[in-house]
Enzyme design. Structure first.
Site, PDB file in Angstrom:
ATOM      1  N   CYS A 118     -28.566   4.282  -4.900  1.00 19.40           N
ATOM      2  CA  CYS A 118     -29.685   3.356  -4.653  1.00 19.40           C
ATOM      3  C   CYS A 118     -30.359   3.597  -3.304  1.00 19.40           C
ATOM      4  CB  CYS A 118     -29.208   1.918  -4.761  1.00 19.40           C
ATOM      5  SG  CYS A 118     -28.357   1.593  -6.297  1.00 19.40           S
ATOM      6  N   HIS A 259     -33.799  -3.035  -1.052  1.00 19.04           N
ATOM      7  CA  HIS A 259     -33.288  -2.634  -2.370  1.00 19.04           C
ATOM      8  C   HIS A 259     -33.004  -3.908  -3.159  1.00 19.04           C
ATOM      9  CE1 HIS A 259     -30.939  -0.990  -5.509  1.00 19.04           C
ATOM     10  NE2 HIS A 259     -29.761  -1.282  -5.004  1.00 19.04           N
ATOM     11  N   ASN A 289     -31.621  -4.361 -11.001  1.00 19.26           N
ATOM     12  CA  ASN A 289     -31.412  -3.308 -10.008  1.00 19.26           C
ATOM     13  C   ASN A 289     -31.787  -1.955 -10.631  1.00 19.26           C
ATOM     14  OD1 ASN A 289     -30.324  -1.320  -8.381  1.00 19.26           O
ATOM     15  ND2 ASN A 289     -28.375  -2.371  -8.044  1.00 19.26           N
TER      16      ASN A 289
END
Ligand code: UT7
Length: 337
Positions: A118, A259, A289
């Site tokens: 990520c 994020h 996500n």
């Protein structure tokens, strides 16, 4: 690394998400859970996931097209492609090679993938910055595209509720006006806690030797609570330091674009910086996500929805498997998305 020999300009940004929406209520068909449980713990209501043959290459290609269009550059202008992907449809050819071919980027330009989960976009920006700064390449296309839905265990309710699919892209080039759009950038990793999020590769030893114990149907494993604790105890100090490295104080920064992993983590960062809601970009409610793509999706969608006014500075911060994490204070010029 805060000062580059050759300043860079963020020239274009784009994103792409699949059309198919899976809501929390839909997930109750797979296991015992509820919209209330998922929303309270994560801030997620729904996520987009690929359907049929659509994959991270398709998503990355569309995001790249959008970013290229905004940058004003043509495929023949690009001289390096970096794809940040931890959930590509193939380990090789690299996702970057697929994007290079589909966009028709000529002259055999180098194209490679970078695995930082990520944190992939921030890692890629640092690599691009180094390559441009060293005078090796000029116009670099970064594509962050992850197809987590194919790698999840859809019986594991502690992990599969969290992720969605999506792609973001960024074009960077030397800044002709000498103004560097990256005011500060820091990337970090701690492999000692790598087991917090991992995905094995399948395989078998040669039949002539003793067999290894290898998971044959690999899937994403995540110790969610450990990740949560690590991130809220570690990331805020790096956010503070990055703002300081940029020669700024939190009040100077217009937006926090984190994020999108868990709304409670986003709120922990918000509280640390004492930012009002309008300075914090969150769209986790609709996408979950999306790994490396989450920051560029939040950024570009934030501009589209009028939450972000370009001609501003923002702090980007990401974390993910590795464990990796990274922060960047960037200038977002008008017209880049
Ligand atoms: O980019 C990747 C980064 N990853 C992250 O940022 C993950 C960060 N961590 C998190 O977001 C949270 O840890 C989760 C949302 C993944 C999980 O929340 P949690 O509060 O840490 O829950 P837990 O895993 O500790 O589970 C608590 C309870 C358990 O029940 P018992 O053992 O206490 O009876 C679980 O079985 O909640 C249960 N549970 C669920 N219940 C309903 C776990 N998942 C679910 C679910 N629905 N989907």
């Amino acid at each position: 690394m805060t000062n580059n020999k050759i300043p860079i300009r963020i020239a274009g940004l784009g994103y792409s998400v699949p059309k198919t929406v899976v809501t929390n209520d839909d997930l109750t068909k797979l296991y015992e859970t509820s919209d209330e449980w998922i929303y309270t713990r994560t801030g997620i209501k729904e996520r987009r996931i690929v359907s049929g043959n659509e994959d991270a290459i398709d998503l990355g290609y569309k995001a790249a097209q959008n970013a290229m269009k905004k940058s004003g550059l043509k495929p023949e202008d690009i001289d390096c492609v970096i794809a940040a992907s931890s959930a590509p449809p193939q380990l090789y050819p690299a996702l970057a090679c697929h994007i290079q071919a589909r966009l028709g980027i000529p002259d055999f330009v180098p194209s490679f993938d970078l695995t930082a989960a990520c944190t992939g976009l921030i890692y890629s920006l640092q690599v691009a910055r180094g390559l441009i700064g060293a005078g090796l390449y000029k116009n670099i296309l970064i594509v962050a595209s992850d197809n987590n839905s194919r790698l999840l265990d859809w019986t594991d309710r502690g992990t599969s509720i969290l992720f969605g699919d999506g792609a973001g892209a960024m074009v960077v080039e030397p800044a002709q006006d000498g103004i560097d759009d990256v005011l500060a950038l820091d990337i970090r990793a701690d492999g000692v806690i790598g087991q917090y999020i991992y995905m094995n590769m399948p395989g078998k030893n040669c039949p002539l030797v003793e067999q290894a114990e290898i998971e044959q149907n690999p899937k994403i494993h995540m110790a969610g609570r450990d990740v949560y604790k690590f991130v809220v105890s570690t990331l805020p100090q790096y956010v503070d330091k990055c703002i300081e490295d940029a020669g700024k104080i939190p009040e100077d920064i217009d937006y926090l674009i984190p994020h999108q992993a868990n709304q409670r983590i986003i709120e922990a960062l918000q509280q640390r910086l004492n930012y009002s809601d309008d300075k914090v970009i969150s769209n986790i409610k609709y996408y979950g996500n999306t790994s490396a793509a989450s920051i560029p999706i939040a950024l570009v969608e934030g501009v589209e929805q009028g939450k972000i006014k370009l001609g501003c500075t923002a702090i980007l911060c990401g974390f993910g498997a590795g464990m990796t994490w990274g922060t960047a204070v960037v200038r977002l010029r008008e017209g880049i998305c």
